[in-house]
Design a protein around this motif. Sequence first.
Motif, PDB file in Angstrom:
ATOM      1  N   ILE A  72       0.852  -1.184   0.000  1.00  0.00           N
ATOM      2  CA  ILE A  72       0.000   0.000   0.000  1.00  0.00           C
ATOM      3  C   ILE A  72       0.887   1.233   0.000  1.00  0.00           C
ATOM      4  O   ILE A  72       1.899   1.294   0.714  1.00  0.00           O
ATOM      5  N   THR A  73       0.528   2.195  -0.832  1.00  0.00           N
ATOM      6  CA  THR A  73       1.237   3.464  -0.877  1.00  0.00           C
ATOM      7  C   THR A  73       0.218   4.561  -1.132  1.00  0.00           C
ATOM      8  O   THR A  73      -0.930   4.280  -1.496  1.00  0.00           O
ATOM      9  N   LYS A 179      20.980 -17.165   9.845  1.00  0.00           N
ATOM     10  CA  LYS A 179      21.118 -18.628   9.889  1.00  0.00           C
ATOM     11  C   LYS A 179      21.166 -19.221   8.477  1.00  0.00           C
ATOM     12  O   LYS A 179      20.570 -20.272   8.195  1.00  0.00           O
ATOM     13  N   GLY A 180      21.842 -18.533   7.594  1.00  0.00           N
ATOM     14  CA  GLY A 180      22.011 -19.024   6.233  1.00  0.00           C
ATOM     15  C   GLY A 180      20.851 -18.755   5.305  1.00  0.00           C
ATOM     16  O   GLY A 180      20.918 -19.086   4.120  1.00  0.00           O
ATOM     17  N   VAL A 181      19.786 -18.125   5.808  1.00  0.00           N
ATOM     18  CA  VAL A 181      18.607 -17.820   4.989  1.00  0.00           C
ATOM     19  C   VAL A 181      18.626 -16.341   4.618  1.00  0.00           C
ATOM     20  O   VAL A 181      18.684 -15.476   5.502  1.00  0.00           O
ATOM     21  N   ARG A 182      18.592 -16.059   3.313  1.00  0.00           N
ATOM     22  CA  ARG A 182      18.632 -14.677   2.876  1.00  0.00           C
ATOM     23  C   ARG A 182      17.305 -13.983   3.142  1.00  0.00           C
ATOM     24  O   ARG A 182      16.239 -14.530   2.895  1.00  0.00           O
ATOM     25  N   SER A 183      17.388 -12.776   3.664  1.00  0.00           N
ATOM     26  CA  SER A 183      16.174 -11.995   3.904  1.00  0.00           C
ATOM     27  C   SER A 183      15.645 -11.441   2.588  1.00  0.00           C
ATOM     28  O   SER A 183      16.345 -11.433   1.568  1.00  0.00           O
ATOM     29  N   SER A 184      14.416 -10.969   2.615  1.00  0.00           N
ATOM     30  CA  SER A 184      13.769 -10.501   1.391  1.00  0.00           C
ATOM     31  C   SER A 184      12.852  -9.328   1.703  1.00  0.00           C
ATOM     32  O   SER A 184      12.278  -9.229   2.793  1.00  0.00           O
ATOM     33  N   PHE A 185      12.717  -8.429   0.733  1.00  0.00           N
ATOM     34  CA  PHE A 185      11.902  -7.228   0.912  1.00  0.00           C
ATOM     35  C   PHE A 185      10.477  -7.563   1.337  1.00  0.00           C
ATOM     36  O   PHE A 185       9.838  -8.447   0.754  1.00  0.00           O
ATOM     37  N   THR A 186       9.960  -6.831   2.339  1.00  0.00           N
ATOM     38  CA  THR A 186       8.560  -6.992   2.723  1.00  0.00           C
ATOM     39  C   THR A 186       7.789  -5.676   2.724  1.00  0.00           C
ATOM     40  O   THR A 186       6.552  -5.699   2.734  1.00  0.00           O
ATOM     41  N   ASP A 187       8.471  -4.537   2.715  1.00  0.00           N
ATOM     42  CA  ASP A 187       7.789  -3.255   2.555  1.00  0.00           C
ATOM     43  C   ASP A 187       8.839  -2.164   2.414  1.00  0.00           C
ATOM     44  O   ASP A 187      10.034  -2.376   2.695  1.00  0.00           O
ATOM     45  N   ALA A 188       8.389  -0.970   1.997  1.00  0.00           N
ATOM     46  CA  ALA A 188       9.295   0.164   1.839  1.00  0.00           C
ATOM     47  C   ALA A 188       8.499   1.453   1.793  1.00  0.00           C
ATOM     48  O   ALA A 188       7.339   1.470   1.361  1.00  0.00           O
ATOM     49  N   ILE A 189       9.135   2.547   2.240  1.00  0.00           N
ATOM     50  CA  ILE A 189       8.542   3.878   2.133  1.00  0.00           C
ATOM     51  C   ILE A 189       9.640   4.863   1.755  1.00  0.00           C
ATOM     52  O   ILE A 189      10.834   4.587   1.926  1.00  0.00           O
ATOM     53  N   THR A 237      12.327 -12.740  15.753  1.00  0.00           N
ATOM     54  CA  THR A 237      11.094 -13.536  15.790  1.00  0.00           C
ATOM     55  C   THR A 237       9.969 -12.977  14.935  1.00  0.00           C
ATOM     56  O   THR A 237       9.040 -13.707  14.596  1.00  0.00           O
ATOM     57  N   ASN A 238      10.011 -11.701  14.590  1.00  0.00           N
ATOM     58  CA  ASN A 238       8.878 -11.061  13.928  1.00  0.00           C
ATOM     59  C   ASN A 238       9.011 -11.071  12.405  1.00  0.00           C
ATOM     60  O   ASN A 238      10.103 -10.895  11.870  1.00  0.00           O
ATOM     61  N   LYS A 239       7.871 -11.247  11.746  1.00  0.00           N
ATOM     62  CA  LYS A 239       7.780 -11.139  10.289  1.00  0.00           C
ATOM     63  C   LYS A 239       7.110  -9.800   9.973  1.00  0.00           C
ATOM     64  O   LYS A 239       5.920  -9.711   9.728  1.00  0.00           O
ATOM     65  N   PHE A 240       7.913  -8.750  10.033  1.00  0.00           N
ATOM     66  CA  PHE A 240       7.365  -7.423   9.790  1.00  0.00           C
ATOM     67  C   PHE A 240       7.085  -7.235   8.305  1.00  0.00           C
ATOM     68  O   PHE A 240       7.937  -7.475   7.463  1.00  0.00           O
ATOM     69  N   GLU A 241       5.859  -6.799   7.995  1.00  0.00           N
ATOM     70  CA  GLU A 241       5.445  -6.657   6.603  1.00  0.00           C
ATOM     71  C   GLU A 241       4.890  -5.279   6.282  1.00  0.00           C
ATOM     72  O   GLU A 241       4.522  -5.021   5.130  1.00  0.00           O
ATOM     73  N   GLY A 242       4.797  -4.398   7.269  1.00  0.00           N
ATOM     74  CA  GLY A 242       4.259  -3.071   7.021  1.00  0.00           C
ATOM     75  C   GLY A 242       5.100  -2.004   7.684  1.00  0.00           C
ATOM     76  O   GLY A 242       5.539  -2.177   8.829  1.00  0.00           O
ATOM     77  N   LEU A 243       5.327  -0.881   6.976  1.00  0.00           N
ATOM     78  CA  LEU A 243       6.194   0.196   7.456  1.00  0.00           C
ATOM     79  C   LEU A 243       5.590   1.527   7.047  1.00  0.00           C
ATOM     80  O   LEU A 243       5.251   1.728   5.872  1.00  0.00           O
ATOM     81  N   THR A 244       5.443   2.452   7.998  1.00  0.00           N
ATOM     82  CA  THR A 244       4.957   3.791   7.686  1.00  0.00           C
ATOM     83  C   THR A 244       5.641   4.803   8.592  1.00  0.00           C
ATOM     84  O   THR A 244       6.041   4.469   9.711  1.00  0.00           O
ATOM     85  N   LEU A 245       5.785   6.025   8.091  1.00  0.00           N
ATOM     86  CA  LEU A 245       6.404   7.081   8.886  1.00  0.00           C
ATOM     87  C   LEU A 245       5.421   7.560   9.946  1.00  0.00           C
ATOM     88  O   LEU A 245       4.257   7.831   9.655  1.00  0.00           O
ATOM     89  N   TYR A 246       5.910   7.706  11.172  1.00  0.00           N
ATOM     90  CA  TYR A 246       5.095   8.172  12.295  1.00  0.00           C
ATOM     91  C   TYR A 246       5.481   9.599  12.673  1.00  0.00           C
ATOM     92  O   TYR A 246       4.670  10.512  12.613  1.00  0.00           O
ATOM     93  N   LYS A 247       6.745   9.790  13.033  1.00  0.00           N
ATOM     94  CA  LYS A 247       7.248  11.114  13.402  1.00  0.00           C
ATOM     95  C   LYS A 247       8.707  11.240  12.960  1.00  0.00           C
ATOM     96  O   LYS A 247       9.415  10.249  12.859  1.00  0.00           O
ATOM     97  N   LYS A 248       9.130  12.467  12.720  1.00  0.00           N
ATOM     98  CA  LYS A 248      10.521  12.711  12.334  1.00  0.00           C
ATOM     99  C   LYS A 248      10.964  14.044  12.905  1.00  0.00           C
ATOM    100  O   LYS A 248      10.253  15.041  12.805  1.00  0.00           O
ATOM    101  N   SER A 249      12.151  14.044  13.543  1.00  0.00           N
ATOM    102  CA  SER A 249      12.760  15.263  14.053  1.00  0.00           C
ATOM    103  C   SER A 249      14.171  15.363  13.491  1.00  0.00           C
ATOM    104  O   SER A 249      14.576  14.541  12.661  1.00  0.00           O
TER     105      SER A 249
END
Length: 278
Positions: A72-73, A179-189, A237-249
Amino acid sequence: MEKFTLEILFQIIGIGSASGLIYQDNSLFVISDNSGYLYEYNIDNSDLKKHEIIANPTENIAKNLKPDFESITNHNDTLYIFGSGSTAQRNKMVEFDLKSKTKIATNNLTDFYAVMQNFSGIKPEDFNLEGAIFDGENWYLFNRGNGKTNENAIFTIHAKSLGEEFSLISVDYKLPKIKGVRSSFTDAILVDDKIYFLATAEDTKSTYNDGEILGSFIGRIDLKTMKIDYTKKISSTNKFEGLTLYKKSNNQIDFLLCEDNDTEVLKTTIYKLTLPLK
């Protein structure tokens, strides 16, 4: 970028298998890869609304039938919700108007996804879009390399609309392993001139079947060079699949994250990730 904090901010009852989110005006717009709804959650009063984005939606659609909304974008007042393209059922892109709170279009991207596959050489069984960015001029679509070939790729499409003529660039990435398993993209902003992305290591060789979750990373890509600035493991342990900006200073940046729990339980945990800015 060594220090970070990751904390549970709150839980939402009524959403399962969250796969993407947008924060706007103290509300969260959340998609689920199992569901035919777009969810709108007001953080102030904990009110949850459901907006239909397919015909006859349900909360837990059978795996072989689901549209698999993974990305989602937003740009201006429109949300763009993408199916992953990992099966023929998953080639829709829905446009949703934030002012009227209604679906305004459903686009069939079958032919467009085929062009992306042919251009990049990514086979249909390794094609699995799980992140999307639109800045008004360019679309950035992120292929999750959790198939046999681990083909993590970013497609840059120069076009104001995916229905008009476009130019296409594809760049491949090798992301960190756990552990020898390559990570893969799950979200981006996109934040200013940087792409922040999530990547998860999941012990599977299939874009369709789930595997053991080994952890997740946050990373950053310079938009001008399209090279990775850094990556940082944020969970084992987490399979994070969503990312959004909350605050920035000037000193730090806060994101909200959601995770896909790969179950039919209608409960979603929202996390806050804080990173220092140097």
